[in-house]
Design an enzyme around this catalytic site. Structure first.
Site, PDB file in Angstrom:
ATOM      1  N   CYS A 183      -4.277 -22.227  -2.769  1.00  0.00           N
ATOM      2  CA  CYS A 183      -5.667 -21.763  -2.760  1.00  0.00           C
ATOM      3  C   CYS A 183      -6.164 -21.494  -1.362  1.00  0.00           C
ATOM      4  O   CYS A 183      -6.591 -20.385  -1.052  1.00  0.00           O
ATOM      5  CB  CYS A 183      -6.577 -22.773  -3.465  1.00  0.00           C
ATOM      6  SG  CYS A 183      -6.585 -24.404  -2.696  1.00  0.00           S
ATOM      7  N   SER A 191       1.886   3.144  -2.470  1.00  0.00           N
ATOM      8  CA  SER A 191       2.275   4.548  -2.366  1.00  0.00           C
ATOM      9  C   SER A 191       1.139   5.335  -1.726  1.00  0.00           C
ATOM     10  O   SER A 191       0.707   5.028  -0.621  1.00  0.00           O
ATOM     11  CB  SER A 191       2.655   5.094  -3.746  1.00  0.00           C
ATOM     12  OG  SER A 191       3.140   6.415  -3.633  1.00  0.00           O
TER      13      SER A 191
END
Length: 256
Positions: A98, A236
């Site tokens: 966390c 991408s």
């Protein structure tokens, strides 16, 4: 950063005994002015930078000048500040998964992100791709990456840790010691952008954070209030801009 441990690999109906790289996780205790302040489950590297970055983003110190000395012995880091009686902190345990340490986050007291430059989507995409090419990340699949880049997209430092918040603290600590002006930089990370990531970036004066992963609603709320540019799902030629679009060349400024 990792050890090769024996495993039993299963491939279809076949079993084989092999050694597989597994990232290290160790408890590191931080003592400030004789008081146990923090136990962090972290990677056993760059402990000095990690502690400096943590103390700074938690506002326990305001600058490097507040630190008198730092001593590292095994898995304990002892810090002495110049004004020990003015710095009161509570003991915390930060787990590797966390990293958040604040029980309550008051976003109205966070600084505004600095202004000053624009970058193209291509620079962001190239930086994320470059950051995730870490050999340790590829080999183990169990490490987070946080990278600091200048506005031209040149990597200043790539940091690895089992926890992304710890990695960011290391990067901030490194930058403080190196005297880097973070207002002209951006960071990329491999994991989710949480409210804690957004908070640390604002305190450090980093105007742009981008990740290949998702974000949270609270992180977006904080980013919008403080004009932090927050970008997720950089993959991408795609990305999602959640706030601060004016820093990305060609983007329309988002309202709200």
């Amino acid at each position: 950063m990792f050890k090769k441990l024996p495993i039993l690999r299963v491939m279809g109906d076949s079993f084989s005994e092999e050694l597989h790289p597994v990232v290290e996780e160790v408890p590191v205790a931080v003592i400030v002015n004789g008081r146990h302040t923090l136990t962090s489950m972290t990677s056993p590297v760059m402990l000095r930078e990690f502690v400096i970055g943590y103390l700074y983003t938690e506002r326990i110190i305001r600058s490097l000048d507040d630190i008198e000395s730092i001593r590292i012995e095994d898995a304990t880091v002892s810090v002495l500040t110049k004004n020990p009686f003015e710095i009161l902190v509570s003991k915390k345990t930060v787990l590797s998964g966390c990293g958040g340490t604040s029980s309550f986050l008051d976003s109205t007291h966070l600084p505004q992100a600095p202004q000053g430059f624009q970058i193209s989507p291509g620079v962001i995409q190239s930086a994320v791709k470059a950051g995730l090419e870490s050999d340790l990340h590829v080999e183990t699949g169990g490490i987070h990456i946080v990278g600091l880049f200048d506005k031209e997209g040149v990597a200043i430092r790539i940091v690895e840790d089992i926890g992304r918040h710890n990695a960011l603290d290391r990067l901030i600590g490194f930058s403080l010691e190196a005297g880097i002006d973070l207002s002209g930089t951006f960071i990329i990370c491999s994991g989710r952008i949480s409210s804690e990531i957004a908070r640390k970036c604002l305190i450090a004066g980093i105007p742009i954070v981008a990740s290949r992963g998702a974000t949270t609603t609270l992180a977006v709320t904080i980013a919008k209030q403080a004009n932090l540019t927050l970008i997720g799902f950089v993959r991408s030629n795609r990305m999602n801009i959640y706030s601060g679009a004016e820093r990305i060349a060609g983007a329309q400024t988002l309202s709200g």
